[in-house]
Scaffold this motif. Structure first.
Motif, PDB file in Angstrom:
ATOM      1  N   PHE A 130       7.591   9.851  15.826  1.00 22.09           N
ATOM      2  CA  PHE A 130       7.036   8.544  16.129  1.00 22.09           C
ATOM      3  C   PHE A 130       7.319   7.589  14.978  1.00 22.09           C
ATOM      4  CE2 PHE A 130       4.521  11.338  18.815  1.00 22.09           C
ATOM      5  CZ  PHE A 130       4.642  10.702  20.029  1.00 22.09           C
ATOM      6  N   PRO A 131       7.588   6.334  15.277  1.00 23.38           N
ATOM      7  CA  PRO A 131       7.884   5.390  14.186  1.00 23.38           C
ATOM      8  C   PRO A 131       6.633   5.087  13.358  1.00 23.38           C
ATOM      9  CG  PRO A 131       7.803   4.250  16.291  1.00 23.38           C
ATOM     10  CD  PRO A 131       7.694   5.715  16.585  1.00 23.38           C
ATOM     11  N   ALA A 132       6.858   4.883  12.070  1.00 18.53           N
ATOM     12  CA  ALA A 132       5.749   4.548  11.166  1.00 18.53           C
ATOM     13  C   ALA A 132       5.812   3.047  10.900  1.00 18.53           C
ATOM     14  CB  ALA A 132       5.873   5.327   9.867  1.00 18.53           C
ATOM     15  N   ARG A 133       4.738   2.349  11.144  1.00 18.74           N
ATOM     16  CA  ARG A 133       4.690   0.906  10.943  1.00 18.74           C
ATOM     17  C   ARG A 133       3.654   0.615   9.838  1.00 18.74           C
ATOM     18  NH1 ARG A 133       8.748  -0.071  14.103  1.00 18.74           N
ATOM     19  NH2 ARG A 133       8.500   0.068  16.335  1.00 18.74           N
ATOM     20  N   LYS A 134       4.060  -0.196   8.886  1.00 15.83           N
ATOM     21  CA  LYS A 134       3.175  -0.509   7.759  1.00 15.83           C
ATOM     22  C   LYS A 134       2.006  -1.389   8.184  1.00 15.83           C
ATOM     23  CE  LYS A 134       6.837  -0.208   4.378  1.00 15.83           C
ATOM     24  NZ  LYS A 134       7.666  -0.910   3.420  1.00 15.83           N
ATOM     25  N   GLU A 135       2.227  -2.199   9.213  1.00 19.09           N
ATOM     26  CA  GLU A 135       1.177  -3.138   9.612  1.00 19.09           C
ATOM     27  C   GLU A 135       0.040  -2.496  10.416  1.00 19.09           C
ATOM     28  OE1 GLU A 135       4.622  -3.559  12.551  1.00 19.09           O
ATOM     29  OE2 GLU A 135       4.466  -3.513  10.397  1.00 19.09           O
ATOM     30  N   TYR A 136       0.226  -1.247  10.840  1.00 17.24           N
ATOM     31  CA  TYR A 136      -0.826  -0.578  11.616  1.00 17.24           C
ATOM     32  C   TYR A 136      -1.614   0.386  10.728  1.00 17.24           C
ATOM     33  CZ  TYR A 136       1.713  -2.284  15.691  1.00 17.24           C
ATOM     34  OH  TYR A 136       2.325  -3.086  16.619  1.00 17.24           O
ATOM     35  N   GLY A 141      -9.838   0.548   9.102  1.00 15.76           N
ATOM     36  CA  GLY A 141     -10.297   0.225   7.755  1.00 15.76           C
ATOM     37  C   GLY A 141      -9.489   0.879   6.661  1.00 15.76           C
ATOM     38  N   LYS A 142      -8.631   1.876   6.969  1.00 16.25           N
ATOM     39  CA  LYS A 142      -7.823   2.549   5.933  1.00 16.25           C
ATOM     40  C   LYS A 142      -6.351   2.248   6.188  1.00 16.25           C
ATOM     41  CE  LYS A 142     -10.900   6.414   5.121  1.00 16.25           C
ATOM     42  NZ  LYS A 142     -11.026   7.846   5.071  1.00 16.25           N
ATOM     43  N   PRO A 143      -5.644   1.761   5.207  1.00 19.64           N
ATOM     44  CA  PRO A 143      -4.219   1.484   5.372  1.00 19.64           C
ATOM     45  C   PRO A 143      -3.399   2.774   5.440  1.00 19.64           C
ATOM     46  CG  PRO A 143      -4.873   1.016   3.128  1.00 19.64           C
ATOM     47  CD  PRO A 143      -6.114   1.385   3.874  1.00 19.64           C
TER      48      PRO A 143
END
Length: 146
Positions: A130-136, A141-143
């Motif tokens: 699955f693609p990893a997106r920085k904005e999600y 509450g946890k980046p």
């Protein structure tokens, strides 16, 4: 009572005379197609009780039971069109059909070539696929750590 008897006798005599009248036994040739088939018709005769015309074709090869018939002639044979197709119409549709077959062959070759040339990487299964997106966020509450 006497009138009914004459009606029956008159009907019998009328049917006898009608049966002795000459009628068409062989069909009129309506045309030929590019495959060599010949098409015939005996027109409808409402006076004789025939409401529909009789239509048939004689194939080029008598023993060929899987004989092809152009679509225009088949529609005429089945009574879906009243007029027999013209030779120009059949030839125009045949040319169009050949152009479409050629285009379909070219598209199939192009797709086969693109399938061969495109190299798909090794397939990764599981969570990593699955693609990893920085904005999600993974959890609210946890980046994301990546």
């Amino acid at each position: 009572m006497a009138k009914e008897g004459r009606g029956i006798v008159a009907t019998i005599l009328k049917n006898l005379v009608n049966s002795l009248r000459p009628r068409q036994m062989f069909g009129n040739e309506m045309g030929k197609d590019h495959l060599g088939n010949t098409y015939f018709e005996i027109p409808a005769d409402p006076r004789a009780g025939k409401r529909r015309a009789e239509r048939w074709f004689a194939p080029k090869e008598k023993e060929d039971f899987e004989q092809q018939v152009p679509a225009e002639w088949e529609a005429w044979l089945r009574g879906r069109r009243s007029e027999a197709p013209k030779e120009e119409e059949v030839l125009r549709n045949l040319a169009l059909m050949q152009v479409k077959k050629e285009n379909a062959r070219k598209i199939a070759e192009r797709e086969a070539a693109s399938r061969d040339s495109s190299s798909l990487g090794t397939e990764v299964k599981g969570k990593e696929s699955f693609p990893a997106r920085k904005e999600y966020e993974i959890m609210p509450g946890k980046p994301q750590n990546k």
